[in-house]
Write a protein that holds these residues in place. Structure first.
Motif, PDB file in Angstrom:
ATOM      1  N   PHE A   6       0.852  -1.188   0.000  1.00 37.55           N
ATOM      2  CA  PHE A   6       0.000   0.000   0.000  1.00 37.55           C
ATOM      3  C   PHE A   6       0.888   1.238   0.000  1.00 37.55           C
ATOM      4  O   PHE A   6       1.751   1.385   0.869  1.00 37.55           O
ATOM      5  CB  PHE A   6      -0.899   0.026   1.240  1.00 37.55           C
ATOM      6  CG  PHE A   6      -1.968  -1.024   1.238  1.00 37.55           C
ATOM      7  CD1 PHE A   6      -3.102  -0.883   0.453  1.00 37.55           C
ATOM      8  CD2 PHE A   6      -1.847  -2.162   2.021  1.00 37.55           C
ATOM      9  CE1 PHE A   6      -4.096  -1.853   0.442  1.00 37.55           C
ATOM     10  CE2 PHE A   6      -2.826  -3.143   2.029  1.00 37.55           C
ATOM     11  CZ  PHE A   6      -3.954  -2.987   1.240  1.00 37.55           C
ATOM     12  N   ALA A  29      -7.125  -3.895   3.058  1.00 41.92           N
ATOM     13  CA  ALA A  29      -6.847  -2.486   3.353  1.00 41.92           C
ATOM     14  C   ALA A  29      -7.419  -2.099   4.718  1.00 41.92           C
ATOM     15  O   ALA A  29      -6.732  -1.463   5.526  1.00 41.92           O
ATOM     16  CB  ALA A  29      -7.441  -1.601   2.254  1.00 41.92           C
ATOM     17  N   GLN A  34      -5.637   1.245   6.226  1.00 43.87           N
ATOM     18  CA  GLN A  34      -5.572   2.113   5.054  1.00 43.87           C
ATOM     19  C   GLN A  34      -6.810   3.022   4.980  1.00 43.87           C
ATOM     20  O   GLN A  34      -7.916   2.585   5.305  1.00 43.87           O
ATOM     21  CB  GLN A  34      -5.458   1.270   3.774  1.00 43.87           C
ATOM     22  CG  GLN A  34      -4.186   0.463   3.710  1.00 43.87           C
ATOM     23  CD  GLN A  34      -2.956   1.354   3.780  1.00 43.87           C
ATOM     24  OE1 GLN A  34      -2.794   2.276   2.995  1.00 43.87           O
ATOM     25  NE2 GLN A  34      -2.085   1.083   4.746  1.00 43.87           N
ATOM     26  N   VAL A  51      -8.729   2.658  -5.792  1.00 44.26           N
ATOM     27  CA  VAL A  51      -7.272   2.632  -5.641  1.00 44.26           C
ATOM     28  C   VAL A  51      -6.639   2.724  -7.027  1.00 44.26           C
ATOM     29  O   VAL A  51      -7.267   2.407  -8.036  1.00 44.26           O
ATOM     30  CB  VAL A  51      -6.767   1.344  -4.953  1.00 44.26           C
ATOM     31  CG1 VAL A  51      -7.201   1.278  -3.506  1.00 44.26           C
ATOM     32  CG2 VAL A  51      -7.208   0.096  -5.719  1.00 44.26           C
ATOM     33  N   ILE A 101      -3.181   4.847  -2.718  1.00 43.74           N
ATOM     34  CA  ILE A 101      -4.441   5.445  -2.285  1.00 43.74           C
ATOM     35  C   ILE A 101      -4.547   6.811  -2.966  1.00 43.74           C
ATOM     36  O   ILE A 101      -3.619   7.609  -2.888  1.00 43.74           O
ATOM     37  CB  ILE A 101      -4.471   5.618  -0.745  1.00 43.74           C
ATOM     38  CG1 ILE A 101      -4.129   4.299  -0.029  1.00 43.74           C
ATOM     39  CG2 ILE A 101      -5.813   6.180  -0.293  1.00 43.74           C
ATOM     40  CD1 ILE A 101      -5.059   3.152  -0.280  1.00 43.74           C
TER      41      ILE A 101
END
Ligand code: FES
Length: 111
Positions: A6, A29, A34, A51, A101
């Motif tokens: 991530f 996530a 996240q 994403v 992200i």
């Protein structure tokens, strides 16, 4: 198992985790802190799980369906390799997956 990376909106690596086949990227996530809202919890009604997938990994994912494409059309900060995290499943053949992200998310269902 899939090694999921991530990245923050600025591209820096935030977290590297191992995910099991069958897990949704959105759940991975969420379990790892996240900032993906996932307001509709995966029923494809919000696009807040958007994403940006690494270009090399993007080509190894099964293609998005028409419904996912329609939601991506209205998501914020969309790129050519954008996907919805609730629609990406980990698999035995997916060894690594890097995602970023986006800088912003838009929940059109509440606006
Ligand atoms: Fe709403 Fe993915 S969680 S579209």
């Amino acid at each position: 198992m899939t090694l999921v990376r991530f990245h923050k909106a600025d591209g820096t690596l935030d977290r590297e985790v191992v995910a099991e086949p069958g897990q949704r990227l959105l759940d991975v996530a969420w379990a790892n802190g996240q900032p993906l809202e996932g307001a509709c919890e995966g029923v494809m009604a919000c696009s807040t799980c958007h994403v940006i997938v690494d270009a090399a990994d993007f080509d190894r994912l099964p293609p998005a369906g028409e419904e996912e494409e329609d939601l991506l059309d209205i998501a914020a900060a969309v790129t050519r390799t954008s996907r919805l995290a609730c629609q990406i499943l980990m698999s035995e053949t997916l060894e690594t997956l890097s995602v970023r992200i986006p800088t912003a998310a838009r929940n059109w269902s509440r606006s």
